[in-house]
Scaffold this motif. Sequence first.
Motif, mmCIF file in Angstrom:
data_model
loop_
_atom_site.group_PDB
_atom_site.id
_atom_site.type_symbol
_atom_site.label_atom_id
_atom_site.label_comp_id
_atom_site.label_asym_id
_atom_site.label_seq_id
_atom_site.Cartn_x
_atom_site.Cartn_y
_atom_site.Cartn_z
ATOM 1 N N TYR A 1 75.633 26.487 41.957
ATOM 2 C CA TYR A 1 74.710 25.781 42.492
ATOM 3 C C TYR A 1 73.837 26.834 43.412
ATOM 4 O O TYR A 1 74.496 27.555 44.432
ATOM 5 C CB TYR A 1 75.063 24.993 43.572
ATOM 6 N N VAL B 1 68.590 24.017 43.611
ATOM 7 C CA VAL B 1 68.371 22.767 44.516
ATOM 8 C C VAL B 1 67.442 23.547 45.677
ATOM 9 O O VAL B 1 67.672 24.535 46.217
ATOM 10 C CB VAL B 1 69.697 22.370 45.329
ATOM 11 N N LYS C 1 67.108 19.797 41.345
ATOM 12 C CA LYS C 1 67.652 19.036 42.307
ATOM 13 C C LYS C 1 66.868 19.052 43.638
ATOM 14 O O LYS C 1 66.310 20.197 43.784
ATOM 15 C CB LYS C 1 69.242 18.584 42.871
ATOM 16 N N GLY D 1 66.962 18.706 47.822
ATOM 17 C CA GLY D 1 67.844 18.324 49.074
ATOM 18 C C GLY D 1 68.733 19.612 49.700
ATOM 19 O O GLY D 1 68.236 20.584 49.170
ATOM 20 N N GLU E 1 75.088 18.941 49.528
ATOM 21 C CA GLU E 1 75.129 17.454 49.144
ATOM 22 C C GLU E 1 75.078 17.296 47.793
ATOM 23 O O GLU E 1 75.502 16.375 47.164
ATOM 24 C CB GLU E 1 73.776 16.806 49.843
ATOM 25 N N ALA E 2 74.179 18.035 47.321
ATOM 26 C CA ALA E 2 74.066 18.179 45.470
ATOM 27 C C ALA E 2 75.564 18.273 45.000
ATOM 28 O O ALA E 2 75.879 17.596 44.024
ATOM 29 C CB ALA E 2 73.211 19.296 45.108
ATOM 30 N N MET F 1 78.364 17.449 46.305
ATOM 31 C CA MET F 1 78.992 16.106 46.539
ATOM 32 C C MET F 1 78.731 14.944 45.704
ATOM 33 O O MET F 1 79.395 14.125 45.181
ATOM 34 C CB MET F 1 78.911 15.761 47.964
ATOM 35 N N GLU F 2 77.348 15.146 45.414
ATOM 36 C CA GLU F 2 76.653 13.915 44.211
ATOM 37 C C GLU F 2 77.448 14.232 42.845
ATOM 38 O O GLU F 2 77.590 13.302 42.335
ATOM 39 C CB GLU F 2 75.218 13.950 44.230
ATOM 40 N N ASP F 3 77.671 15.421 42.514
ATOM 41 C CA ASP F 3 78.121 15.678 41.069
ATOM 42 C C ASP F 3 79.604 15.806 40.911
ATOM 43 O O ASP F 3 79.745 15.610 39.626
ATOM 44 C CB ASP F 3 77.550 17.041 40.725
ATOM 45 N N VAL G 1 83.384 14.148 41.930
ATOM 46 C CA VAL G 1 84.076 13.029 42.554
ATOM 47 C C VAL G 1 85.233 13.868 43.049
ATOM 48 O O VAL G 1 85.698 13.411 44.014
ATOM 49 C CB VAL G 1 84.851 12.003 41.366
ATOM 50 N N GLU H 1 86.536 14.965 51.809
ATOM 51 C CA GLU H 1 86.135 13.993 51.100
ATOM 52 C C GLU H 1 86.147 14.218 49.576
ATOM 53 O O GLU H 1 85.870 13.245 48.825
ATOM 54 C CB GLU H 1 84.506 13.913 51.117
ATOM 55 N N ARG H 2 86.573 15.479 49.012
ATOM 56 C CA ARG H 2 86.558 15.694 47.627
ATOM 57 C C ARG H 2 87.960 16.373 47.007
ATOM 58 O O ARG H 2 87.899 16.787 46.167
ATOM 59 C CB ARG H 2 85.346 16.460 47.156
#
Length: 239
Positions: free
Chosen positions: A143, A173, A184, A186, A190-191, A193-195, A197, A223-224
């Motif tokens: 990324y 991004v 992407k 933003g 966050e990118a 985090m979106e991709d 789980v 969170e991940r």
Amino acid sequence: MTIKCEVTSVSSLTNNTYRILLKPEQPVSYKAGQYLLAVMGEKDKRPFSIASSPCRQNGHELELHIGAAEENAYAMDVVKAAKATLEKGDNSFVIEAPHGDAWLREERQRPLVLIAGGTGFSYVRSMVDHCLSQNFAQPIFLYWGGRDASQLYANDEMEALALKNSHLTYIPVVENAPEAWNGKVGNVLEAVMEDFVSLSAYDVYIAGRFEMAGAAREMFCNERGAERDHLFADAYAFL
């Protein structure tokens, strides 16, 4: 180790990003993801990631990517020093190398998530080149984030590299996207985090500002499911 270098090239990657090639007087042994210090004075040593892979010419050539707008004297002074050494044709550009503990843990052979902001790309580029040259088989997700598309100066090159290597996934991004942008939009964290789980199975390497590295550790661990000892960034030595 203090090493004198010839400067063989200084070229522009963007309006304010420069590519510098160094030829050290002796080969430098380093690991993908480490950095060097440009020695500007006895107590003035400035860190820059080594963009080249350790296997490039066996340490006989080092590549730097330096973001240096005119108002950023800290970086621009180094670019000017490199240009002066190039013009003189001597080996008066002095570095100390290698440095950094956020190098690629290649023996672990875990899938990788590499995250870079701006010229932090030089840090992850060294890792990608090394993994591909050594025929590593684990998945690699790269990324690269920037304010706009012009900051992603190697975007076409990375897209082509991902097409040639099925286990490399490249995700650009940008915060401000042009109409024809296919990546992407933003924040780069966050990118990620979106991709994903879960990041529990991955080694994650991060190059960016201290606040970016700190936010990544908090988000990914809380969170991940990422484990702190599977996250690497030079910033973590100070946070």
